[in-house]
Write an enzyme that holds these catalytic residues in place. Structure first.
Site, PDB file in Angstrom:
ATOM      1  CD  GLU A  68      -4.779  -5.939   2.679  1.00  0.00           C
ATOM      2  OE1 GLU A  68      -5.670  -5.237   3.320  1.00  0.00           O
ATOM      3  OE2 GLU A  68      -3.700  -5.937   2.913  1.00  0.00           O
TER       4      GLU A  68
ATOM      5  CD  GLU B 162      -3.105  -1.083   2.286  1.00  0.00           C
ATOM      6  OE1 GLU B 162      -3.045  -0.362   3.172  1.00  0.00           O
ATOM      7  OE2 GLU B 162      -4.210  -1.655   1.976  1.00  0.00           O
TER       8      GLU B 162
END
Ligand SMILES: *[C@@H]1O[C@H](CO)[C@@H](O)[C@H](O)[C@H]1NC(C)=O
Ligand SMILES: *[C@@H]1O[C@H](CO)[C@@H](O)[C@H](O)[C@H]1NC(C)=O
Length: 720
Positions: free
Chosen positions: A247, A178
């Site tokens: 995710e 991320e």
């Protein structure tokens, strides 16, 4: 131009080659020449015990998963520089081999930054103190350390032949995590760093693709992927990369002070189906088994010890029904239509408002269709072929052969089971009271002014004592007029217990949103020397945010005493003494040997509602195999150990505030939508792994910071 040509070559040899390979094209990950629609689930190995792993993996397989995804936890593997730990819950090789034995693949997210509601985002705290260090940017010391650890892990995997081309289960890796938002924040050095990270990882020649999640500009050949509640609108940054969902959040984490988030399975299934019908080919559930943040591994501030996440397998390893079963049924349906999905792009039609039909019709034959009703309120009748289909609100039907409805995301057939916590034992406690230290104690360190907590503790303990003396002259007016002076202490967090002359004067704490805190209270002082002892407590280190390594913990001031003859006295710059950790920690009271080094009070003398109290007891393991937990209701805040193993931080006195309105599965979900247990402790039950227990004579030790009633502590078993 170079890359597409390369991909073409890979693709063309795939058809004739029998070599084990993993590659990708725009449609999917290609394993041994076959495009695959892969269903994956996150299970983080240190959040359960090795004894639990085989069962968790079996339940994942029975649930229709193809892949187990895990992060790699640097601070667990390298607790001090160059000293590695791959034992017990950190036996990564064993975990991967168990996944392989079960016939599943592995997606290994090395990071080594992992976020993950894990202490310091997975970085060892010593890393911060390497000279010149700056995390996750174009910084030499950081890049050297990151490369060293990444190589360590890749080489370990290679030496155990765990990458797929070597015959192992690892089909994909991940570098960084991320990083997009940070790069956006810091600009040029961020760009340079992510380019470096991509090249570094690629240079390790693992033979399997790397991904960079949530990073739109992931350099080739890294695949950029999506994390979120929904990802159907996501597209990778190059037309030759597959669309992957690394995710899909099955719930959310719990914070001390917050309620317990849940996510309805109908909405999860809807997010999966909506992603797959829009060219998606890889979905990972984060988490599939959330587990437990044992010891002091919880991070991000104020994260609870439970990391249940409302995942398909619950914290204790039991099936969370109907979530597990409804997703298994979804995976069965997706498997059925996989051949059509990997061989065609969807043709999309729009039969009505909030309605879509996606048809996959490969030239080679076969057909699969998705009928979607996006309306959050109304069900829909949809005609397709010659048949009419009934769709509940906010749902998607999957049609095999473009005829038979094999699944609808809102028609749940899996059974619902209730979980029960049944008491199986109580305890006879002994207690030991820890005294508040003084600045004269030998093991304290005197310095002028206030020091940042992490700098002093290096996270060897949650606890740091700030100790000082305050002199009160006999002619202070407050001594006669009764207007007590006010002590004000500003702290960067996270919790603070203030003792005046060994008496607890008050406790304050922050929250995940605002860890900072202020203690401000009138205090009883006497003529002469007064002892101020403040126990500053960290509740996990930050795990996210640009340069979170610079976030402060502890009392940084100002500290003032208001209402003296002189007005306000500033205590900030005076001499303060520091003591890292508790006496009980130094004495290892959590172990059998250590606990015999002090006198414990018994029977009627056992401390009740007293701060700084250690409790110990021994107990026998209950019969059977049901998972166990401690019901800590009645206690305040502290830590628990069993046979020297850290169960985690407990804090049932921190009550869940928030909105626990009724929850509907329809409409856009967010993490505040389906909260439960408002008004109850954020976490009442604490998982006791069976494998930590011997049949008899288990040592249970509890440290209570501010006062509780140990007689309420109960051992419970969890059953369905
Ligand atoms: C699927 O991918 C193809 C090829 O990139 C593209 O043309 C098409 O628009 C995509 N369809 C959907 C529904 O995303
Ligand atoms: C860290 O602590 C040391 C003393 O232990 C001190 O010399 C140094 O200035 C501190 N650094 C910071 C940033 O507080």
């Amino acid at each position: 131009m170079k890359i597409p040509v390369l991909i073409l070559i890979v693709f063309s040899c795939v058809c004739s080659s029998i070599n084990a390979t993993v590659s990708y094209d725009d449609k999917a990950i290609i394993i041994n020449g076959k495009r695959r629609i892969l269903m994956s689930g996150s299970i983080h190995y240190p959040r359960s015990t090795p004894q639990m792993w085989p069962d968790l993996i079996k339940k994942a397989k029975d649930g229709g998963l193809d892949v187990i995804q895990t992060y790699v936890f640097w601070n667990g593997h390298e607790p001090s520089p160059g000293k590695y730990n791959f034992e017990g819950r950190y036996d990564l090789v064993k975990f991967i081999k168990l996944v392989q034995q079960a016939g599943l693949y592995v997606h290994l997210r090395i990071g080594p930054y992992v976020c993950a509601e894990w202490n310091f985002g997975g970085f060892p705290v010593w890393l911060k103190y390497v000279p010149g260090m700056s995390f996750r940017t174009d910084n030499e010391p950081f890049k050297i350390a990151m490369q060293r650890f990444t190589e360590k892990i890749v080489n370990l995997m290679k030496s155990e032949k765990l990458f797929e081309p070597q015959g192992g289960p690892i089909i994909m890796s991940q570098i960084e995590n991320e990083y997009g938002p940070v790069e956006w924040d810091i600009g040029a050095p961020g760009k340079a760093y992510s380019k470096w990270a991509a090249q570094m990882a690629d240079g390790l020649k693992t033979g399997v693709p790397w991904i960079m999640c949530k990073q739109e500009d992931a350099p080739d050949p890294m695949i950029d992927t999506c994390n979120g509640f929904y990802c159907e609108k996501f597209t990778p940054n190059k037309p030759y990369k597959p669309k992957m969902f690394t995710e899909l959040w099955t719930g959310w984490f719990t914070e001390f002070g917050g309620p317990i988030p849940t996510r309805p399975v109908q909405d999860i299934a809807y997010a999966v189906a909506r992603f797959i019908q829009n060219n998606g080919s890889f979905v990972n559930y984060y988490m599939y088994h959330g587990g437990t943040n044992f010891g002091r591994t919880a991070g991000g501030l104020f994260i609870t010890t439970s990391y249940d996440y409302d995942a398909p397998i619950d914290e204790y390893g039991l099936l969370n029904e109907p979530k597990w079963g409804h997703l298994r049924d979804l995976h069965t349906a997706i498997k059925l239509i996989e051949p059509a999905l990997v061989s065609a792009y969807p043709t999309v039609t729009y039969p009505g408002k909030n309605q879509e039909i996606h048809v996959f019709k490969p030239k080679s034959g076969g057909c699969a269709a998705f009928l979607s009703n996006y309306d959050p309120h109304f069900s829909a009748k949809m005609t397709f072929g010659n048949t009419q289909y009934q769709l509940p609100p906010w749902s998607i039907s999957i049609l095999h052969d473009c005829k038979t409805e094999v699944y609808n995301t809102a028609k749940v057939k899996a059974p619902t089971t209730q979980k029960k916590m049944t008491p199986v034992g109580q305890f006879k406690w002994q207690s030991y009271n820890e005294e508040t230290p003084s600045s004269e104690d030998r093991d304290t360190l005197a310095m002028k002014g206030l020091y940042e907590q992490l700098n002093v503790t290096r996270d060897a303990s949650d606890y740091l004592w700030y100790l000082a003396e305050v002199h009160i002259s006999p002619n202070e007016h407050f001594l006669t007029n009764g207007q007590l002076p006010v002590l004000t202490v500003m702290s960067a967090g996270h919790a603070l217990h203030v003792f005046i002359n060994n008496q607890l004067a008050g406790t304050v704490w922050g929250s995940l949103k605002n860890p900072k805190l202020t203690f401000s209270q009138s205090v009883k002082l006497r003529v002469g020397v007064n002892k101020i002892s403040m126990l500053s407590v960290s509740v996990g280190l930050a795990n996210v945010g640009t340069h979170f390594e610079t976030y402060n913990v502890g009392i940084l001031g100002p500290i003032t005493l208001k209402g003296l003859n002189e007005g306000t006295r500033d205590l900030t710059k005076q001499q303060w003494s520091y003591k890292v950790g508790l006496k009980g920690e130094t004495l290892s009271l959590d172990t059998l040997d250590g606990s015999s080094s002090v006198e414990w009070l018994q029977g009627s003398l056992v401390a009740q509602k007293q701060p700084l109290t250690w409790y110990k007891t021994t107990f026998n393991a209950p019969e059977g195999n049901d998972p166990l937990a401690l019901d800590m209701n009645g206690m305040g805040k502290g830590q628990i150990w069993i046979n020297g193993e850290g169960l985690g931080r407990y804090w049932p006195a921190n009550i869940a505030h928030g909105n626990c309105d009724k929850c509907s599965y329809t409409g856009i979900y967010n993490e505040n939508k389906c909260n439960r247990y408002c008004g109850d402790p954020s976490q009442r039950w604490y998982h006791v792994p069976r494998s930590w227990l011997r049949p008899t004579g288990n040592l249970l030790v509890v440290f209570e910071e501010w006062g509780g009633n140990p007689d309420w502590i109960t051992l419970v078993k969890r059953t369905t």
